[in-house]
Write an enzyme that holds these catalytic residues in place. Structure first.
Site, PDB file in Angstrom:
ATOM      1  N   ASP A 166      40.322  37.475  42.051  1.00 47.04           N
ATOM      2  CA  ASP A 166      40.020  38.432  42.758  1.00 47.04           C
ATOM      3  C   ASP A 166      39.902  38.043  44.365  1.00 47.04           C
ATOM      4  O   ASP A 166      38.979  37.364  44.614  1.00 47.04           O
ATOM      5  CB  ASP A 166      38.632  38.820  42.321  1.00 47.04           C
ATOM      6  CG  ASP A 166      37.854  40.149  43.085  1.00 47.04           C
ATOM      7  OD1 ASP A 166      36.712  40.271  42.719  1.00 47.04           O
ATOM      8  OD2 ASP A 166      38.436  40.546  44.170  1.00 47.04           O
ATOM      9  N   ASP A 210      39.669  51.868  44.930  1.00 47.38           N
ATOM     10  CA  ASP A 210      38.742  51.404  46.008  1.00 47.38           C
ATOM     11  C   ASP A 210      39.290  51.236  47.197  1.00 47.38           C
ATOM     12  O   ASP A 210      40.410  51.137  47.263  1.00 47.38           O
ATOM     13  CB  ASP A 210      38.410  49.927  45.777  1.00 47.38           C
ATOM     14  CG  ASP A 210      37.726  49.710  44.197  1.00 47.38           C
ATOM     15  OD1 ASP A 210      37.046  50.665  43.711  1.00 47.38           O
ATOM     16  OD2 ASP A 210      37.787  48.872  43.683  1.00 47.38           O
ATOM     17  N   ASP A 250      41.285  42.387  52.391  1.00 44.62           N
ATOM     18  CA  ASP A 250      41.508  42.253  50.908  1.00 44.62           C
ATOM     19  C   ASP A 250      42.985  41.722  50.868  1.00 44.62           C
ATOM     20  O   ASP A 250      43.342  41.109  50.099  1.00 44.62           O
ATOM     21  CB  ASP A 250      41.474  43.451  50.134  1.00 44.62           C
ATOM     22  CG  ASP A 250      40.008  44.149  49.740  1.00 44.62           C
ATOM     23  OD1 ASP A 250      39.127  43.086  49.590  1.00 44.62           O
ATOM     24  OD2 ASP A 250      39.828  45.260  49.452  1.00 44.62           O
ATOM     25  N   GLU A 265      36.622  39.260  37.108  1.00 43.93           N
ATOM     26  CA  GLU A 265      35.245  39.173  37.618  1.00 43.93           C
ATOM     27  C   GLU A 265      34.456  38.438  36.507  1.00 43.93           C
ATOM     28  O   GLU A 265      33.730  37.492  36.259  1.00 43.93           O
ATOM     29  CB  GLU A 265      34.642  40.271  38.062  1.00 43.93           C
ATOM     30  CG  GLU A 265      35.252  40.672  39.599  1.00 43.93           C
ATOM     31  CD  GLU A 265      35.193  42.177  39.746  1.00 43.93           C
ATOM     32  OE1 GLU A 265      34.961  43.297  38.935  1.00 43.93           O
ATOM     33  OE2 GLU A 265      35.086  42.478  40.943  1.00 43.93           O
ATOM     34  N   GLU A 323      43.543  40.905  41.457  1.00 42.93           N
ATOM     35  CA  GLU A 323      43.169  42.357  41.353  1.00 42.93           C
ATOM     36  C   GLU A 323      43.638  43.636  42.231  1.00 42.93           C
ATOM     37  O   GLU A 323      43.544  44.544  41.938  1.00 42.93           O
ATOM     38  CB  GLU A 323      41.567  42.016  41.758  1.00 42.93           C
ATOM     39  CG  GLU A 323      40.758  43.462  41.607  1.00 42.93           C
ATOM     40  CD  GLU A 323      39.628  43.571  42.559  1.00 42.93           C
ATOM     41  OE1 GLU A 323      39.571  43.553  43.880  1.00 42.93           O
ATOM     42  OE2 GLU A 323      38.452  42.984  42.072  1.00 42.93           O
ATOM     43  N   GLU A 324      44.137  42.820  43.242  1.00 45.48           N
ATOM     44  CA  GLU A 324      44.885  43.907  44.146  1.00 45.48           C
ATOM     45  C   GLU A 324      46.364  44.215  43.848  1.00 45.48           C
ATOM     46  O   GLU A 324      47.070  44.804  44.794  1.00 45.48           O
ATOM     47  CB  GLU A 324      45.001  43.143  45.441  1.00 45.48           C
ATOM     48  CG  GLU A 324      43.490  42.984  46.163  1.00 45.48           C
ATOM     49  CD  GLU A 324      42.828  44.278  46.772  1.00 45.48           C
ATOM     50  OE1 GLU A 324      41.607  44.302  46.524  1.00 45.48           O
ATOM     51  OE2 GLU A 324      43.527  45.548  46.672  1.00 45.48           O
ATOM     52  N   LEU A 338      39.399  39.101  47.368  1.00 47.98           N
ATOM     53  CA  LEU A 338      37.967  39.410  48.140  1.00 47.98           C
ATOM     54  C   LEU A 338      37.076  40.304  47.094  1.00 47.98           C
ATOM     55  O   LEU A 338      37.375  41.413  46.952  1.00 47.98           O
ATOM     56  CB  LEU A 338      38.699  39.991  49.384  1.00 47.98           C
ATOM     57  CG  LEU A 338      37.583  39.666  50.687  1.00 47.98           C
ATOM     58  CD1 LEU A 338      37.792  38.389  50.951  1.00 47.98           C
ATOM     59  CD2 LEU A 338      37.594  40.461  51.871  1.00 47.98           C
ATOM     60  N   ASP A 339      36.270  39.554  47.062  1.00 49.22           N
ATOM     61  CA  ASP A 339      34.957  40.230  46.241  1.00 49.22           C
ATOM     62  C   ASP A 339      33.832  40.663  47.118  1.00 49.22           C
ATOM     63  O   ASP A 339      33.497  40.133  47.674  1.00 49.22           O
ATOM     64  CB  ASP A 339      34.487  39.211  45.104  1.00 49.22           C
ATOM     65  CG  ASP A 339      33.354  40.093  44.292  1.00 49.22           C
ATOM     66  OD1 ASP A 339      33.484  40.934  43.540  1.00 49.22           O
ATOM     67  OD2 ASP A 339      32.066  39.588  44.579  1.00 49.22           O
TER      68      ASP A 339
HETATM   69  P1  AHG Z   1      35.496  44.135  44.800  1.00 48.02           P
HETATM   70  O1  AHG Z   1      35.143  44.063  46.151  1.00 48.02           O
HETATM   71  O2  AHG Z   1      36.270  42.984  44.326  1.00 48.02           O
HETATM   72  O3  AHG Z   1      36.181  45.485  44.352  1.00 48.02           O
HETATM   73  O4  AHG Z   1      34.066  44.015  43.887  1.00 48.02           O
HETATM   74  C1  AHG Z   1      33.114  44.627  44.134  1.00 48.02           C
HETATM   75  C2  AHG Z   1      32.330  44.725  42.948  1.00 48.02           C
HETATM   76  C3  AHG Z   1      31.394  43.585  42.997  1.00 48.02           C
HETATM   77  O5  AHG Z   1      31.427  42.788  43.979  1.00 48.02           O
HETATM   78  C4  AHG Z   1      29.839  44.057  42.762  1.00 48.02           C
HETATM   79  O6  AHG Z   1      28.997  43.654  42.085  1.00 48.02           O
HETATM   80  C5  AHG Z   1      30.185  45.583  42.520  1.00 48.02           C
HETATM   81  O7  AHG Z   1      31.501  45.926  42.844  1.00 48.02           O
HETATM   82  C6  AHG Z   1      29.246  46.325  43.209  1.00 48.02           C
HETATM   83  O8  AHG Z   1      29.407  47.706  42.894  1.00 48.02           O
HETATM   84  P2  AHG Z   1      28.405  48.833  43.363  1.00 48.02           P
HETATM   85  O9  AHG Z   1      28.642  49.109  44.723  1.00 48.02           O
HETATM   86  O10 AHG Z   1      28.735  50.019  42.398  1.00 48.02           O
HETATM   87  O11 AHG Z   1      27.123  48.672  42.982  1.00 48.02           O
HETATM   88 MN    MN Z   2      35.390  42.006  42.793  1.00 47.93          MN
HETATM   89 MN    MN Z   3      38.205  42.390  45.148  1.00 52.60          MN
END
Ligand code: AHG
Ligand code: MN
Ligand code: MN
Length: 337
Positions: free
Chosen positions: A116, A65, A71, A280, A94-95, A118-119
Site C-alpha cells: 500500500d 478513492d 499516492d 492492509e 493497492e494503486e 501511501l496509507d
Molecule cells: P488508504 O489511504 O491507503 O486508502 O487507506 C485509508 C484507510 C486506512 O488508512 C484508515 O484506517 C481508513 O482508510 C480510514 O477510513 P475512514 O476514513 O472510512 O474511517
Molecule cells: Mn491504506
Molecule cells: Mn493507500
C-alpha cells in the site's frame, strides 16, 4: 524505550538473516532496497506543504478513492526501487488493478512484494501521520515471471511485513517472524536506527479505535460492544478512551505500543469491510500477532483467510488479545451488556 546499542536497520536485517541458515542474502538486499524507497517517499512527504504536490490528481483509483499526487509518487517510487534488484518475481500495489510484472530486461527472484504505497491519503493535506505498508511472500510458481497465483496467498505465508510511518518522526516497524522491531530515522545521517526492539503489545488496553461515524450502519453486536466499552466500571478500566487517526499506520502504531483495539467492522455500506486484506489486513495482522496480540475479522483469524481476489476487503479487529476476544464475543452474539 532507551537503546544502548546503535544498530541500523540494515545491520539488524543482516544479523536477522544470519539466524536463518540457508538464507541467500537476497532478503537483506530486498529490505535494503525497500528502506531506500521509504527514504525517498519521506523526503517528498516532509516537503509536501512546500511543493505543489498537494491536492488530488482529480481522478479516482480502482477503489473509488480520490488519488492524491503523493499516492502516485509513492507507488512509482517503490516499483522503481524494487523492479531491478533481482529479488522479486512480481509485485502488487493497492494503486494498481493488476499485478505488476518485473520488466523483461531485469532478473527475477523468489519473493513477492505486496504494498500500500501511501496509507492514510485523506490526511496528507492536514499533515497528519501517513505511511507505507508492505508484505513479503515467497513465490509459489516454479520459475519465470510471477503471477496472480504468487500473490493470492493466505497471510500466514508472509515471510515479512511492516510499515514506514511518516509522522512527527519517521519510522520503519517490521517483522520477519522473530518479533516486531522499530527503527527511527535520524535525518542527520539518513539512517534508520533501532529504537523499539521487540515490541510487545499489552494483553489488554484502555483505548478503542473505530470510525464512530459509521455507528448506525453497524450490526447490533458491534453497537453493544461499543456501549460496553463506554460503560462506567473502573474495575475493568471502563470507560475506554476513543482514539482514531484515520490512518491505519498511525492507529496500529499506537495500538502496538499502548494496547487496546483497532476496528474497521463490516457495515451496511461496507458489507465486506472497507480495508484491503492483502495490502492492509495481512501485514498488520502479522505485526500484531508477532507482538503477542490477536487479529481477526470478528470470527476468523485474518492470517488464515484464503484470498480470492487481489483487492478484496475484510473487516478488521486488531489489538490486545483480551480486547479482541471480548469484541468477538459481542460480534458473535455470545455476550450481552
Ligand atoms: P488508504 O489511504 O491507503 O486508502 O487507506 C485509508 C484507510 C486506512 O488508512 C484508515 O484506517 C481508513 O482508510 C480510514 O477510513 P475512514 O476514513 O472510512 O474511517
Ligand atoms: Mn491504506
Ligand atoms: Mn493507500
Amino acid at each position: 524505550m532507551s537503546q544502548d546499542k546503535i544498530i541500523t536497520i540494515e545491520r539488524h536485517i543482516i544479523e536477522g538473516e544470519r539466524a536463518h541458515p540457508g538464507a541467500s542474502g537476497s532478503f537483506s538486499g530486498l529490505l535494503r532496497d525497500l528502506t531506500l524507497a521509504f527514504k525517498l517517499i519521506w523526503r517528498e512527504v516532509s516537503k509536501a506543504g512546500l511543493v505543489d504536490i498537494l491536492g488530488t490528481l482529480g481522478r479516482e483509483n480502482i477503489h473509488g478513492d480520490d488519488v492524491k499526487k503523493l499516492d502516485i509518487f509513492a507507488h512509482e517510487t517503490i516499483y522503481k526501487a524494487m523492479d531491478h534488484g533481482g529479488h522479486l518475481c512480481v509485485m502488487a500495489s493497492e494503486e494498481n488493478e493488476d499485478v505488476l510484472s518485473i520488466p523483461d530486461h531485469y532478473p527475477t527472484g523468489k519473493y513477492v512484494l505486496i504494498y500500500d504505497p501511501l496509507d492514510g491519503s485523506s490526511n496528507i493535506d492536514a499533515n497528519i501521520t501517513i505511511g507505507t505498508i508492505f508484505s513479503l511472500y515467497r513465490r509459489i510458481t516454479p520459475s519465470g515471471p510471477g503471477s496472480i497465483d504468487d500473490c493470492l496467498q493466505p497471510g500466514y505465508k508472509q515471510i515479512a511485513a511492516g510499515y514506514a510511518m511518516y509522522g512527527s518522526s519517521t519510522m520503519i516497524v517490521y517483522t520477519t517472524g522473530d518479533g516486531v522491531h522499530g527503527f527511527t530515522l535520524d535525518p542527520g545521517i539518513g539512517e534508520f536506527l533501532l529504537s523499539h526492539e521487540n515490541i510487545r503489545i499489552p494483553k489488554k488496553g484502555k483505548i478503542y479505535s473505530v470510525n464512530e461515524g459509521n455507528y448506525h450502519r453497524w450490526s447490533e453486536g458491534m453497537k453493544k460492544y461499543i456501549q460496553y466499552l463506554c460503560e462506567e466500571d473502573p474495575s475493568t478500566d471502563r470507560p475506554y478512551s476513543a482514539r482514531y487517526v484515520g490512518s491505519l499506520v498511525g492507529d496500529i502504531q499506537r495500538t502496538l505500543l499502548y494496547g487496546g483495539i483497532f476496528m474497521y467492522p463490516a457495515d451496511i455500506k461496507h458489507p465486506g469491510g472497507k480495508l484491503r486484506l492483502m495490502y492492509e489486513g495481512n501485514p498488520m495482522a502479522m505485526l500484531i500477532e508477532q507482538a503477542g496480540g490477536r487479529a481477526s475479522d470478528g470470527v476468523t483469524r485474518i492470517l488464515d483467510i484464503q484470498p480470492k481476489s487481489l483487492h478484496e476487503r475484510t473487516p478488521l479487529f486488531l489489538g490486545s488479545g483480551e480486547d479482541v476476544m471480548t469484541a468477538e464475543q459481542f460480534l458473535q452474539g455470545k455476550r450481552e451488556l
